[in-house]
Design an enzyme around this catalytic site. Structure first.
Site, PDB file in Angstrom:
ATOM      1  N   HIS A 124      -1.343  -5.788   1.868  1.00 45.16           N
ATOM      2  CA  HIS A 124      -2.545  -6.608   1.753  1.00 45.16           C
ATOM      3  C   HIS A 124      -2.193  -7.931   1.078  1.00 45.16           C
ATOM      4  CE1 HIS A 124      -5.633  -3.301   2.500  1.00 45.16           C
ATOM      5  NE2 HIS A 124      -6.075  -4.341   3.185  1.00 45.16           N
ATOM      6  N   CYS A 129      -8.174  -1.788   7.992  1.00 40.23           N
ATOM      7  CA  CYS A 129      -6.796  -1.792   7.478  1.00 40.23           C
ATOM      8  C   CYS A 129      -6.305  -0.361   7.251  1.00 40.23           C
ATOM      9  CB  CYS A 129      -6.710  -2.589   6.185  1.00 40.23           C
ATOM     10  SG  CYS A 129      -6.974  -4.368   6.395  1.00 40.23           S
ATOM     11  N   GLU A 161       0.819  -1.204   0.000  1.00 37.68           N
ATOM     12  CA  GLU A 161       0.000   0.000   0.000  1.00 37.68           C
ATOM     13  C   GLU A 161       0.860   1.264   0.000  1.00 37.68           C
ATOM     14  OE1 GLU A 161      -3.017  -0.078  -0.633  1.00 37.68           O
ATOM     15  OE2 GLU A 161      -3.536  -2.173  -0.210  1.00 37.68           O
TER      16      GLU A 161
END
Length: 221
Positions: A174, A148, A85
């Site tokens: 992820h 998250c 991310e």
């Protein structure tokens, strides 16, 4: 150097949510608990999939272990491969309830704080090494708006604003479903191997950029 004297890497995963009985993020980080990677000792923690509570557990682990690197890990069913991310946004907007039944909508995580923070992991280097080792991986530009993203934003806000954590790197990965959960998927061994790569590349890059970078766009309307 004795293991107790090594710098620490903190890995976190989440407990199962949404009616599932497994969460590969927690299983993978627990598989690395106590390992020595690139001269760092790994500590693993499971976070509750609950807004607010997840950050409290993570913050306590930060204070206990004072890590040089923090990598939070979550499950993203339907994604293929490991997604590193890039950014967390200052927004809780849950399409399903968390494990405590909370379902915030259009709510800032930290009122008055920056709209977003970038991860301070070396994203492109991590993805390149993952692919070189035969693992599907890409940089992701959305960590969602569920727990998250909440955890990643809280982490990066703390690293950016608290001098206690100056120089600590942080980010989020992820991971896909396990094969028994659905498709696309990656077996647990592949997830564990991928997280080892994330740690090894990220610890090797510590010191290149000190602390996280802020993104100061306006909050989404």
């Amino acid at each position: 150097m004795p293991p107790s004297d090594l710098p620490t890497v903190l890995l976190t995963g989440f407990d199962p949510f949404g009616g599932a009985t497994r969460n590969p993020s927690s299983e993978a980080v627990q598989a690395l608990h106590g390992a020595t990677l690139a001269g760092h000792r790994v500590q693993a923690r499971e976070l509750p999939t609950v807004f607010g509570d997840a950050w409290q557990v993570l913050h306590a682990a930060l204070r206990q272990h004072r890590p040089a690197l923090v990598v939070c890990v979550g499950q993203a069913g339907g994604r293929q491969g490991l997604h590193i991310e890039r950014v967390a946004i200052n927004l809780d907007d849950a399409s399903i309830p968390d494990n405590a039944g909370q379902q915030p909508r259009d709510r800032p995580i930290e009122p008055g704080a920056p709209a977003a923070y970038f991860s301070s992991l070396p994203l492109q280097a991590v993805v390149a090494e993952l692919r070189a080792q035969g693992l599907p991986a890409e940089v992701s530009n959305s960590a969602g708006t569920f727990v998250c993203n909440h955890v990643l934003y809280r982490l990066m806000h703390a690293l950016a604003t608290d001098p206690e954590w100056r120089g600590t790197r942080g980010g989020f990965v992820h991971v896909p479903w396990l094969p028994e959960q659905g498709s696309p998927s990656l077996d647990l061994g592949g997830v564990v191997r991928g997280l080892r790569v994330v740690v090894e590349v990220s610890t090797g890059a510590i010191g290149m950029h000190r602390g996280p970078v802020e993104h100061t766009a306006s909050l989404p309307s």
